[in-house]
Motif scaffolding. Structure first.
Motif, PDB file in Angstrom:
ATOM      1  N   ARG A   1      -6.813 -12.471  -2.950  1.00 25.19           N
ATOM      2  CA  ARG A   1      -6.124 -11.925  -4.122  1.00 25.19           C
ATOM      3  C   ARG A   1      -4.631 -12.235  -4.001  1.00 25.19           C
ATOM      4  O   ARG A   1      -4.015 -11.960  -2.983  1.00 25.19           O
ATOM      5  N   HIS A   2      -4.083 -12.834  -5.047  1.00 20.63           N
ATOM      6  CA  HIS A   2      -2.664 -13.213  -5.102  1.00 20.63           C
ATOM      7  C   HIS A   2      -1.849 -11.961  -5.422  1.00 20.63           C
ATOM      8  O   HIS A   2      -1.966 -11.383  -6.496  1.00 20.63           O
ATOM      9  N   ILE A   3      -0.989 -11.563  -4.482  1.00 17.34           N
ATOM     10  CA  ILE A   3      -0.272 -10.284  -4.593  1.00 17.34           C
ATOM     11  C   ILE A   3       0.712 -10.235  -5.760  1.00 17.34           C
ATOM     12  O   ILE A   3       0.979  -9.178  -6.310  1.00 17.34           O
ATOM     13  N   LYS A   4       1.249 -11.381  -6.147  1.00 21.40           N
ATOM     14  CA  LYS A   4       2.228 -11.413  -7.240  1.00 21.40           C
ATOM     15  C   LYS A   4       1.511 -11.361  -8.590  1.00 21.40           C
ATOM     16  O   LYS A   4       1.978 -10.713  -9.513  1.00 21.40           O
ATOM     17  N   GLU A   5       0.364 -12.026  -8.682  1.00 16.06           N
ATOM     18  CA  GLU A   5      -0.381 -12.060  -9.944  1.00 16.06           C
ATOM     19  C   GLU A   5      -1.198 -10.792 -10.158  1.00 16.06           C
ATOM     20  O   GLU A   5      -1.461 -10.406 -11.286  1.00 16.06           O
ATOM     21  N   GLN A   6      -1.639 -10.183  -9.071  1.00 17.78           N
ATOM     22  CA  GLN A   6      -2.467  -8.985  -9.168  1.00 17.78           C
ATOM     23  C   GLN A   6      -1.946  -7.961  -8.160  1.00 17.78           C
ATOM     24  O   GLN A   6      -2.503  -7.761  -7.090  1.00 17.78           O
ATOM     25  N   ASN A   7      -0.832  -7.342  -8.545  1.00 20.66           N
ATOM     26  CA  ASN A   7      -0.162  -6.388  -7.659  1.00 20.66           C
ATOM     27  C   ASN A   7      -1.053  -5.180  -7.375  1.00 20.66           C
ATOM     28  O   ASN A   7      -1.734  -4.689  -8.268  1.00 20.66           O
ATOM     29  N   PRO A   8      -1.048  -4.709  -6.130  1.00 23.03           N
ATOM     30  CA  PRO A   8      -1.823  -3.499  -5.825  1.00 23.03           C
ATOM     31  C   PRO A   8      -1.328  -2.310  -6.656  1.00 23.03           C
ATOM     32  O   PRO A   8      -0.131  -2.170  -6.890  1.00 23.03           O
ATOM     33  N   THR A   9      -2.241  -1.474  -7.075  1.00 25.51           N
ATOM     34  CA  THR A   9      -1.878  -0.271  -7.826  1.00 25.51           C
ATOM     35  C   THR A   9      -1.466   0.825  -6.849  1.00 25.51           C
ATOM     36  O   THR A   9      -1.775   0.755  -5.652  1.00 25.51           O
ATOM     37  N   ALA A  10      -0.805   1.842  -7.363  1.00 25.65           N
ATOM     38  CA  ALA A  10      -0.404   2.980  -6.529  1.00 25.65           C
ATOM     39  C   ALA A  10      -1.646   3.623  -5.894  1.00 25.65           C
ATOM     40  O   ALA A  10      -1.620   4.005  -4.723  1.00 25.65           O
ATOM     41  N   GLU A  11      -2.749   3.698  -6.662  1.00 25.07           N
ATOM     42  CA  GLU A  11      -3.980   4.306  -6.154  1.00 25.07           C
ATOM     43  C   GLU A  11      -4.569   3.482  -5.005  1.00 25.07           C
ATOM     44  O   GLU A  11      -5.021   4.026  -4.003  1.00 25.07           O
ATOM     45  N   GLU A  12      -4.571   2.140  -5.168  1.00 23.94           N
ATOM     46  CA  GLU A  12      -5.070   1.282  -4.092  1.00 23.94           C
ATOM     47  C   GLU A  12      -4.216   1.461  -2.843  1.00 23.94           C
ATOM     48  O   GLU A  12      -4.738   1.595  -1.729  1.00 23.94           O
ATOM     49  N   LEU A  13      -2.907   1.454  -3.024  1.00 24.07           N
ATOM     50  CA  LEU A  13      -1.992   1.589  -1.888  1.00 24.07           C
ATOM     51  C   LEU A  13      -2.203   2.910  -1.153  1.00 24.07           C
ATOM     52  O   LEU A  13      -2.208   2.943   0.076  1.00 24.07           O
ATOM     53  N   LYS A  14      -2.407   3.988  -1.910  1.00 28.11           N
ATOM     54  CA  LYS A  14      -2.668   5.303  -1.296  1.00 28.11           C
ATOM     55  C   LYS A  14      -3.936   5.250  -0.448  1.00 28.11           C
ATOM     56  O   LYS A  14      -3.961   5.712   0.692  1.00 28.11           O
ATOM     57  N   ALA A  15      -4.995   4.689  -1.025  1.00 27.77           N
ATOM     58  CA  ALA A  15      -6.279   4.610  -0.325  1.00 27.77           C
ATOM     59  C   ALA A  15      -6.152   3.751   0.933  1.00 27.77           C
ATOM     60  O   ALA A  15      -6.675   4.115   1.994  1.00 27.77           O
TER      61      ALA A  15
ATOM     62  N   VAL B   1       5.589  -5.484  -1.370  1.00 27.76           N
ATOM     63  CA  VAL B   1       4.498  -5.077  -0.487  1.00 27.76           C
ATOM     64  C   VAL B   1       4.383  -6.021   0.708  1.00 27.76           C
ATOM     65  O   VAL B   1       4.412  -7.246   0.556  1.00 27.76           O
ATOM     66  N   LYS B   2       4.253  -5.434   1.888  1.00 25.96           N
ATOM     67  CA  LYS B   2       4.062  -6.205   3.134  1.00 25.96           C
ATOM     68  C   LYS B   2       2.793  -7.021   2.998  1.00 25.96           C
ATOM     69  O   LYS B   2       1.771  -6.533   2.515  1.00 25.96           O
ATOM     70  N   ARG B   3       2.847  -8.244   3.433  1.00 22.79           N
ATOM     71  CA  ARG B   3       1.690  -9.113   3.336  1.00 22.79           C
ATOM     72  C   ARG B   3       1.587  -9.992   4.563  1.00 22.79           C
ATOM     73  O   ARG B   3       2.576 -10.147   5.265  1.00 22.79           O
ATOM     74  N   PRO B   4       0.444 -10.553   4.830  1.00 21.86           N
ATOM     75  CA  PRO B   4      -0.816 -10.316   4.130  1.00 21.86           C
ATOM     76  C   PRO B   4      -1.384  -8.939   4.470  1.00 21.86           C
ATOM     77  O   PRO B   4      -0.953  -8.300   5.423  1.00 21.86           O
ATOM     78  N   ILE B   5      -2.332  -8.524   3.652  1.00 22.04           N
ATOM     79  CA  ILE B   5      -3.074  -7.291   3.912  1.00 22.04           C
ATOM     80  C   ILE B   5      -4.547  -7.684   3.997  1.00 22.04           C
ATOM     81  O   ILE B   5      -5.027  -8.440   3.157  1.00 22.04           O
ATOM     82  N   LEU B   6      -5.215  -7.173   5.006  1.00 22.02           N
ATOM     83  CA  LEU B   6      -6.646  -7.420   5.148  1.00 22.02           C
ATOM     84  C   LEU B   6      -7.352  -6.075   5.096  1.00 22.02           C
ATOM     85  O   LEU B   6      -7.058  -5.187   5.893  1.00 22.02           O
ATOM     86  N   ILE B   7      -8.240  -5.938   4.106  1.00 25.44           N
ATOM     87  CA  ILE B   7      -8.969  -4.683   3.933  1.00 25.44           C
ATOM     88  C   ILE B   7     -10.443  -4.965   4.212  1.00 25.44           C
ATOM     89  O   ILE B   7     -11.055  -5.828   3.588  1.00 25.44           O
ATOM     90  N   GLY B   8     -10.964  -4.229   5.162  1.00 26.81           N
ATOM     91  CA  GLY B   8     -12.368  -4.398   5.511  1.00 26.81           C
ATOM     92  C   GLY B   8     -13.042  -3.051   5.597  1.00 26.81           C
ATOM     93  O   GLY B   8     -12.458  -2.023   5.270  1.00 26.81           O
ATOM     94  N   ASP B   9     -14.267  -3.068   6.063  1.00 31.87           N
ATOM     95  CA  ASP B   9     -15.045  -1.847   6.200  1.00 31.87           C
ATOM     96  C   ASP B   9     -14.473  -1.026   7.354  1.00 31.87           C
ATOM     97  O   ASP B   9     -14.678  -1.351   8.517  1.00 31.87           O
ATOM     98  N   GLY B  10     -13.711   0.007   7.026  1.00 29.73           N
ATOM     99  CA  GLY B  10     -13.169   0.882   8.055  1.00 29.73           C
ATOM    100  C   GLY B  10     -11.802   0.503   8.592  1.00 29.73           C
ATOM    101  O   GLY B  10     -11.315   1.109   9.532  1.00 29.73           O
ATOM    102  N   PHE B  11     -11.157  -0.528   8.026  1.00 32.79           N
ATOM    103  CA  PHE B  11      -9.816  -0.882   8.496  1.00 32.79           C
ATOM    104  C   PHE B  11      -8.954  -1.485   7.392  1.00 32.79           C
ATOM    105  O   PHE B  11      -9.461  -2.043   6.427  1.00 32.79           O
TER     106      PHE B  11
END
Length: 119
Positions: free
Chosen positions: A29-43, A91-101
Motif C-alpha cells: 500500500r502506497h502511504i502517500k496515495e492511501q494514507n492510514p486513517t486515524a482509526e487504523e493508526l490507533k489499532a 507517518v514512519k515507514r515502512p510499516i509491516l502489519i501481520g497477524d499479531g504484530f
C-alpha cells in the motif's frame, strides 16, 4: 501481511527486497496515495505496543517544517492521530502489519523475528 511503503524511500525499497527474498506474501500500500486513517493508526499502535511517537516520521521534512518536535508533547493522543491521518509523509515507514504484530521502520532483525514466529 500488509506492507505500507513510500516507493521512493530507500528504506522501503530495502524492506520490500528483503520481504521478497524471504518469500513472504504481502499486500503493498502506497502511504502517500492511501494514507492510514486515524482509526487504523490507533489499532496498529495498540497492536504494536509502541509509543505513539514511533509512528511519526521524525526525520521527514514535513515533520520539521511543522515544528512537531516542540508541538507533539503538548498534543493529546487524539490530536496526534488526527494529524498523522492528514498526510502519509508524517507517518514512519515502512510499516509491516501481520497477524499479531506491527513493525515501524525497517530493522532486519526485528522483521526476521516477527516473520519467524509466523511461518
Amino acid at each position: 501481511m500488509l506492507f505500507i511503503e513510500y516507493p521512493k524511500c530507500s528504506t522501503c525499497q530495502k524492506a520490500r527486497k528483503w520481504l521478497e527474498a524471504q518469500g513472504a506474501a504481502f499486500e503493498s500500500r502506497h502511504i502517500k496515495e492511501q494514507n492510514p486513517t486515524a482509526e487504523e493508526l490507533k489499532a496498529w499502535r495498540e497492536k504494536s505496543g509502541l509509543p505513539l511517537k514511533r509512528f511519526f516520521n521524525t526525520s521527514g521534512m514535513l515533520y520539521r517544517d511543522l515544528g512537531l518536535k516542540d508541538k507533539l508533547p503538548g498534543m493529546s493522543d487524539e490530536e496526534q492521530y488526527t494529524l498523522l491521518a492528514t498526510d502519509g509523509m508524517l507517518v514512519k515507514r515502512p510499516i509491516l502489519i501481520g497477524d499479531g504484530f506491527v513493525l515501524t521502520g525497517f530493522k532486519e532483525s526485528e522483521w526476521a523475528a516477527a516473520l519467524q514466529d509466523k511461518t
